[in-house]
Motif scaffolding. Sequence first.
Motif, PDB file in Angstrom:
ATOM      1  N   UNK A  64       0.837  -1.193   0.000  1.00 13.37           N
ATOM      2  CA  UNK A  64       0.000   0.000   0.000  1.00 13.37           C
ATOM      3  C   UNK A  64       0.876   1.248   0.000  1.00 13.37           C
ATOM      4  N   UNK A  65       2.035   1.139   0.631  1.00 19.17           N
ATOM      5  CA  UNK A  65       2.938   2.289   0.676  1.00 19.17           C
ATOM      6  C   UNK A  65       3.417   2.734  -0.685  1.00 19.17           C
ATOM      7  N   UNK A  66       3.358   1.833  -1.711  1.00 18.08           N
ATOM      8  CA  UNK A  66       3.767   2.209  -3.063  1.00 18.08           C
ATOM      9  C   UNK A  66       2.719   3.063  -3.755  1.00 18.08           C
ATOM     10  N   UNK A  67       1.549   3.084  -3.175  1.00 16.71           N
ATOM     11  CA  UNK A  67       0.477   3.906  -3.761  1.00 16.71           C
ATOM     12  C   UNK A  67       0.548   5.272  -3.093  1.00 16.71           C
ATOM     13  N   UNK A  68       0.882   6.256  -3.894  1.00 14.87           N
ATOM     14  CA  UNK A  68       1.126   7.579  -3.324  1.00 14.87           C
ATOM     15  C   UNK A  68      -0.134   8.170  -2.730  1.00 14.87           C
ATOM     16  N   UNK A  69       0.076   9.001  -1.694  1.00  8.95           N
ATOM     17  CA  UNK A  69      -1.033   9.652  -1.018  1.00  8.95           C
ATOM     18  C   UNK A  69      -1.406  10.914  -1.785  1.00  8.95           C
ATOM     19  N   UNK A  70      -2.659  11.015  -2.162  1.00  7.83           N
ATOM     20  CA  UNK A  70      -3.145  12.175  -2.910  1.00  7.83           C
ATOM     21  C   UNK A  70      -4.428  12.662  -2.258  1.00  7.83           C
ATOM     22  N   UNK A  71      -4.893  13.809  -2.680  1.00  6.17           N
ATOM     23  CA  UNK A  71      -6.104  14.372  -2.098  1.00  6.17           C
ATOM     24  C   UNK A  71      -7.365  13.779  -2.712  1.00  6.17           C
ATOM     25  N   UNK A  72      -8.484  14.295  -2.229  1.00  5.79           N
ATOM     26  CA  UNK A  72      -9.759  13.881  -2.798  1.00  5.79           C
ATOM     27  C   UNK A  72      -9.906  14.423  -4.219  1.00  5.79           C
ATOM     28  N   UNK A  73     -10.837  13.855  -4.922  1.00  9.94           N
ATOM     29  CA  UNK A  73     -11.223  14.336  -6.255  1.00  9.94           C
ATOM     30  C   UNK A  73     -10.030  14.385  -7.201  1.00  9.94           C
ATOM     31  N   UNK A  74      -9.229  13.284  -7.153  1.00  5.41           N
ATOM     32  CA  UNK A  74      -8.092  13.151  -8.055  1.00  5.41           C
ATOM     33  C   UNK A  74      -8.263  11.893  -8.896  1.00  5.41           C
ATOM     34  N   UNK A  75      -7.352  11.741  -9.889  1.00  7.32           N
ATOM     35  CA  UNK A  75      -7.471  10.614 -10.819  1.00  7.32           C
ATOM     36  C   UNK A  75      -6.920   9.320 -10.244  1.00  7.32           C
ATOM     37  N   UNK A  76      -5.896   9.422  -9.393  1.00 10.81           N
ATOM     38  CA  UNK A  76      -5.255   8.220  -8.907  1.00 10.81           C
ATOM     39  C   UNK A  76      -4.176   7.723  -9.837  1.00 10.81           C
ATOM     40  N   UNK A  77      -3.554   6.603  -9.496  1.00  6.96           N
ATOM     41  CA  UNK A  77      -2.439   6.048 -10.264  1.00  6.96           C
ATOM     42  C   UNK A  77      -2.762   4.616 -10.660  1.00  6.96           C
ATOM     43  N   UNK A  78      -1.947   4.060 -11.540  1.00  6.85           N
ATOM     44  CA  UNK A  78      -2.154   2.684 -11.987  1.00  6.85           C
ATOM     45  C   UNK A  78      -1.822   1.719 -10.847  1.00  6.85           C
ATOM     46  N   UNK A  79      -2.776   0.869 -10.533  1.00  6.59           N
ATOM     47  CA  UNK A  79      -2.571  -0.161  -9.515  1.00  6.59           C
ATOM     48  C   UNK A  79      -2.170  -1.483 -10.168  1.00  6.59           C
ATOM     49  N   UNK A  80      -2.887  -1.863 -11.230  1.00  9.10           N
ATOM     50  CA  UNK A  80      -2.661  -3.154 -11.884  1.00  9.10           C
ATOM     51  C   UNK A  80      -2.924  -2.992 -13.372  1.00  9.10           C
ATOM     52  N   UNK A  81      -1.986  -3.460 -14.178  1.00  6.86           N
ATOM     53  CA  UNK A  81      -2.135  -3.392 -15.625  1.00  6.86           C
ATOM     54  C   UNK A  81      -3.016  -4.538 -16.091  1.00  6.86           C
ATOM     55  N   UNK A  82      -4.102  -4.209 -16.771  1.00  9.27           N
ATOM     56  CA  UNK A  82      -5.084  -5.210 -17.174  1.00  9.27           C
ATOM     57  C   UNK A  82      -5.093  -5.395 -18.677  1.00  9.27           C
ATOM     58  N   UNK A  83      -5.414  -6.617 -19.108  1.00  5.01           N
ATOM     59  CA  UNK A  83      -5.616  -6.888 -20.522  1.00  5.01           C
ATOM     60  C   UNK A  83      -6.947  -6.269 -20.946  1.00  5.01           C
ATOM     61  N   UNK A  84      -7.085  -6.087 -22.276  1.00  2.00           N
ATOM     62  CA  UNK A  84      -8.340  -5.551 -22.783  1.00  2.00           C
ATOM     63  C   UNK A  84      -9.506  -6.462 -22.388  1.00  2.00           C
ATOM     64  N   UNK A  85     -10.553  -5.858 -21.926  1.00  2.00           N
ATOM     65  CA  UNK A  85     -11.739  -6.619 -21.548  1.00  2.00           C
ATOM     66  C   UNK A  85     -11.718  -7.144 -20.124  1.00  2.00           C
ATOM     67  N   UNK A  86     -10.575  -7.021 -19.449  1.00  2.00           N
ATOM     68  CA  UNK A  86     -10.484  -7.477 -18.069  1.00  2.00           C
ATOM     69  C   UNK A  86     -10.778  -6.305 -17.128  1.00  2.00           C
ATOM     70  N   UNK A  87     -11.064  -6.625 -15.876  1.00  2.00           N
ATOM     71  CA  UNK A  87     -11.334  -5.579 -14.900  1.00  2.00           C
ATOM     72  C   UNK A  87     -11.054  -6.078 -13.491  1.00  2.00           C
TER      73      UNK A  87
END
Length: 812
Positions: free
Chosen positions: A780-803
């Motif tokens: 979790x520490x690798x996920x940077x701390x940001x404020x509310x109402x932001x876009x966020x960062x990539x957590x997991x790279x997904x193939x097309x059609x996956x979620x």
Amino acid sequence: MSSDIPQPGSNAAANVDSVRIEDEMEQSYIDYAMSVIAGRALPDVRDGLKPVHRRILYAMHEEGVTSGSGHRKSSSVVGDTMGDYHPHGDSAIYDALARLAQDFSMRAPLVDGQGNFGSVDGDPPAAMRYTEARMSSIAEKLLSDIEKDTVDFTPNYDDRLEEPDVLPSAFPNLLVNGSSGIAVGMSTNVPPHNLGEVIDATIHLIENPDCTVEDLMEHVKGPDFPTGAEIVGREAIHSAYTTGRGRVRMRASYEIEEMGNRERIVITELPYQQNKAKLVEHIAELVNDGTLDGVSDLRDESDRDGIRIVVELKRGALTDVVENQLLEHCLEKTFGVINLALVDGEPQVLDLKELISHYLKHRREVVRRRSQHDLDEAEERAHILSGRLTALENADDVVELIREADDRDGAKSALREVYEFSERQADHIVRMQLGSLTALEAEEIETEYENVESEIDRLETILASDAELDRVITDELRAVQDEYADDRRTRIVEDYGTVTHEDLIPDEEVVVVMTENDYIKRMPAGQFDPQGRGGKGIIGTKLKDGDRVSAVFRANTHDYLLTFTNQGYVYRLKVYEVPEMGRTARGKSAINLVDLDDGEAITAVVATDDLTDEECLTMVTRDGYVKRTCASEFENIHSGGLIATRLEDGDELVDVAVTDDDGDLLIGTQRGMAIRFPKEEAREMGRSARGVNGVDLQGDDAVAGVVTATDDADLLTVTENGYGKRTPMSEYSTQSRYGKGLKDIKTNERNGRVTAIESATADDDLVAMSDTGQIMRTPVGDISTVGRNTMGVTIMALEDGDGIACIDVLET
């Protein structure tokens, strides 16, 4: 008209006694009960035999069917017993005879059988016309010296013959072979014991009359069953020996054998009186109904050399778990000890010392009566030999005197007058042959006379001294022990308490994966090394076409979990029962663990181990209803589950959080909104309640999850397209429930909708799993701390059609 019919005016009525029917019934029942108690069902404490067994052995003794003779048809033995001593059914006599021959029933079999006398599979003996029997050599020890007036005899049932009331018994047969029987209002169940141990205890009591039961237990360690196996714990043994009653736990003996990359459990000894065929059948039933998991094959390889039941395990099966399940369900039995026996014709429950003491009392009487009988015969023989010696010293005169007599009576009278012989001596001398007057014959008589005199001295010493009598008993017991004692077969192991399945399962963190088609499995969390955020992860499960991941959650193998479903039900799940499988495995059907209906899916999981009655389970639905229910209402959950919350038509249960006195509630929505409000605004309700409005949803928005909000943690938000962010809880100001809330994360085309929210810290790990079964663990520490109402960062790279299907947080 018959003369037996009373005529009018006769006084026949004067011979009729009037009795109350209840008095007659009571007396008749008492007579019947005592007949069963004394005449059929209970053993005598002195020889350990019931009447039918005693009569069988005595009939064989009388017919000469001993260990040194040839075998006799069992039907002949049964016929002799029934015709002369035991006027009951032949089948009952044959059943008793067969048991005396079974080495799996008797510790020291009293009948040497030839043919089929039954088996540990419960097979009955062959018909008596096919089997043959004779007494075993140790059985002869029970009857030794019976012809020497050692026991009392009574007339048999038709007064033609006499039968012994009890056998002389050169060893304590009641303890050695045990006994079982059901009388009227009482029963006996004396276990068999080791002959050597019992004799050691008997001799110890002879030498130490004031010893205690505990002293005797130094010699008699416990029952020694003919089938071997194990006795678990010593407490029940102590109770049985000190009170006469106890429940001894028996356990089968088994060993673990390696077979390549698998193992097998081989059962080699069974508890006393356990039916082997039924045991194998029971194990098979446990495997078929899923109670016993991990078994690939079951075989009975037993033969004449012993028991061998093979339970082969599947590759990867936990041997300890299968072993413990076998012990719990079928490899242990209880033997209820009831040391009840007839003492002077009355039933008594006896402790160990009393059992041996009564035998010793009987044995002393037997040896005393035998010694008196032998003494009488020895004195009679000495008397005759004394006369013969006198005759030999005066052989010429005696011969001349006899020749001059007119007849035999005259010769006897002359001998009595001249040499003062007794009638018996004179009669014996008159009948002597001339050949007995030789010098060699005279020497033999002198030697015999000296020996008889010595025997008389010995017997008189025995009769005059209790110590000498006890020495004789001790010597005879030692002789039996030297000839027949063997090693103990039943081992006594310590009872370390009931071993549960959890005790045998390694204590480890696991990840449990479940799919929409109800496949489930667990994997060690250690298989998933943390990766930097933005990676693709690794395969976490293999899915069938059309299936997708519905839940992933972390747990401990020792956890008992409450699993909540979208339809508002809660089930109890034992994590150790979830099959452990590899990453590429599909899993197994969860129907035996969580019986879900079609369309029902797990949406939240709560561990019960740490729950307290002061805590609540806070539930939130897709349409925004929220409620708190006391944890105590979820204590007793049956296999069919319980209603956790009432739902409106079309609504679903989305998430459950554990809440206590600390923190607020925070609800996150799929469109990226978040509302924080005091938990008191969602009051406690029962399980069947719907709850209150928690958030005012706009448009097609829906609830994504609920967490406990404390300012020392962050809100972790993850979206369906693999993006996410971490924001301090303090940025979410507290407001009243049922508001629109504040913007948490942007849910544009890149991010997609919010999949889930979690409360986390920088020290935790995030586990995310995609619809297609990819799984990734990232700090979790690798996920940077940001404020509310932001876009966020990539957590997991997904193939097309996956979620992203679901997430969970691991505390590290």
